[in-house]
Structures are given as structure tokens and as C-alpha cells.
Design a protein around this motif. Structure first.
Motif, mmCIF file in Angstrom:
data_model
loop_
_atom_site.group_PDB
_atom_site.id
_atom_site.type_symbol
_atom_site.label_atom_id
_atom_site.label_comp_id
_atom_site.label_asym_id
_atom_site.label_seq_id
_atom_site.Cartn_x
_atom_site.Cartn_y
_atom_site.Cartn_z
ATOM 1 N N HIS A 27 1.029 -1.171 -0.069
ATOM 2 C CA HIS A 27 0.021 0.098 -0.065
ATOM 3 C C HIS A 27 0.897 1.320 -0.186
ATOM 4 O O HIS A 27 0.657 1.975 -0.737
ATOM 5 C CB HIS A 27 -0.769 0.087 1.089
ATOM 6 C CG HIS A 27 -1.655 1.261 1.336
ATOM 7 N ND1 HIS A 27 -2.374 1.895 0.483
ATOM 8 C CD2 HIS A 27 -1.691 2.208 2.486
ATOM 9 C CE1 HIS A 27 -2.746 2.989 0.890
ATOM 10 N NE2 HIS A 27 -2.466 3.480 2.199
ATOM 11 N N ILE A 49 -6.330 -1.485 -0.584
ATOM 12 C CA ILE A 49 -7.017 -0.816 0.389
ATOM 13 C C ILE A 49 -8.138 -1.223 1.002
ATOM 14 O O ILE A 49 -8.354 -1.448 2.286
ATOM 15 C CB ILE A 49 -7.186 0.643 -0.156
ATOM 16 C CG1 ILE A 49 -6.024 1.471 -0.741
ATOM 17 C CG2 ILE A 49 -8.217 1.470 0.455
ATOM 18 C CD1 ILE A 49 -6.132 2.685 -1.546
ATOM 19 N N GLU A 50 -9.118 -2.001 0.098
ATOM 20 C CA GLU A 50 -10.049 -2.323 0.628
ATOM 21 C C GLU A 50 -10.060 -3.605 1.458
ATOM 22 O O GLU A 50 -10.545 -3.805 2.484
ATOM 23 C CB GLU A 50 -11.030 -3.155 -0.566
ATOM 24 C CG GLU A 50 -11.518 -1.906 -1.551
ATOM 25 C CD GLU A 50 -12.521 -2.565 -2.932
ATOM 26 O OE1 GLU A 50 -11.952 -3.677 -3.211
ATOM 27 O OE2 GLU A 50 -12.871 -1.796 -3.681
ATOM 28 N N GLU A 53 -9.026 -2.030 4.860
ATOM 29 C CA GLU A 53 -10.289 -1.619 5.468
ATOM 30 C C GLU A 53 -11.121 -2.893 6.001
ATOM 31 O O GLU A 53 -11.751 -2.674 7.227
ATOM 32 C CB GLU A 53 -11.044 -0.893 4.549
ATOM 33 C CG GLU A 53 -10.288 0.636 4.123
ATOM 34 C CD GLU A 53 -11.216 1.210 3.128
ATOM 35 O OE1 GLU A 53 -11.903 0.695 2.314
ATOM 36 O OE2 GLU A 53 -10.877 2.498 2.916
ATOM 37 N N SER A 54 -11.181 -3.808 5.458
ATOM 38 C CA SER A 54 -11.817 -5.012 5.980
ATOM 39 C C SER A 54 -11.227 -5.585 6.918
ATOM 40 O O SER A 54 -12.269 -6.356 7.876
ATOM 41 C CB SER A 54 -12.212 -6.090 4.899
ATOM 42 O OG SER A 54 -11.068 -6.747 4.642
ATOM 43 N N GLY A 57 -8.065 -1.550 9.385
ATOM 44 C CA GLY A 57 -7.083 -0.700 9.411
ATOM 45 C C GLY A 57 -5.944 -1.539 9.713
ATOM 46 O O GLY A 57 -5.778 -2.642 9.897
#
Length: 60
Positions: A27, A49-50, A53-54, A57
Motif C-alpha cells: 500500500h 486498500i479494501e 479496511e476489511s 485498518g
């Protein structure tokens, strides 16, 4: 310094199988070159990123 699997190996597996450190490293790397990424690179970055987030963080 990152000392894990490279993108070639990781690209053959789902993002859900990546370790947190791998997600964080790639990332950060892709974020640094975001203006230069083609559509495939942007898709990979968005998937990373997804996945981050899932997982709630990046935990430092």
C-alpha cells in the motif's frame, strides 16, 4: 525494511491471504507512485486498500 514475499508470488493469491505487513508495505509503495499507475496498478492498489479496511485498518 520489508523482507517478505514479492508481488509476483502475492499476485497469485487472494488479498485475504496476504499478511498485514505485506498489505502495509505494498500500500505504501503504490501510494508513492500512484500518479504513475496504469489501470491495472490502480485496481491492485484499490484491492489492497479494501482488504486493509476489511481488517479494520493497519495496526501499528
Amino acid at each position: 525494511m520489508y523482507d517478505g514475499r514479492d508481488m509476483t508470488e502475492l499476485s497469485m493469491m487472494g488479498k485475504s491471504d496476504w499478511e498485514d505487513s505485506e498489505l502495509a508495505f505494498f500500500h505504501h509503495s503504490l501510494q508513492q507512485i500512484a500518479p504513475y499507475l496504469n489501470s491495472e496498478g490502480q485496481t491492485i492498489h484499490r484491492e489492497i486498500i479494501e482488504e486493509i479496511e476489511s481488517r479494520g485498518g493497519i495496526k501499528m
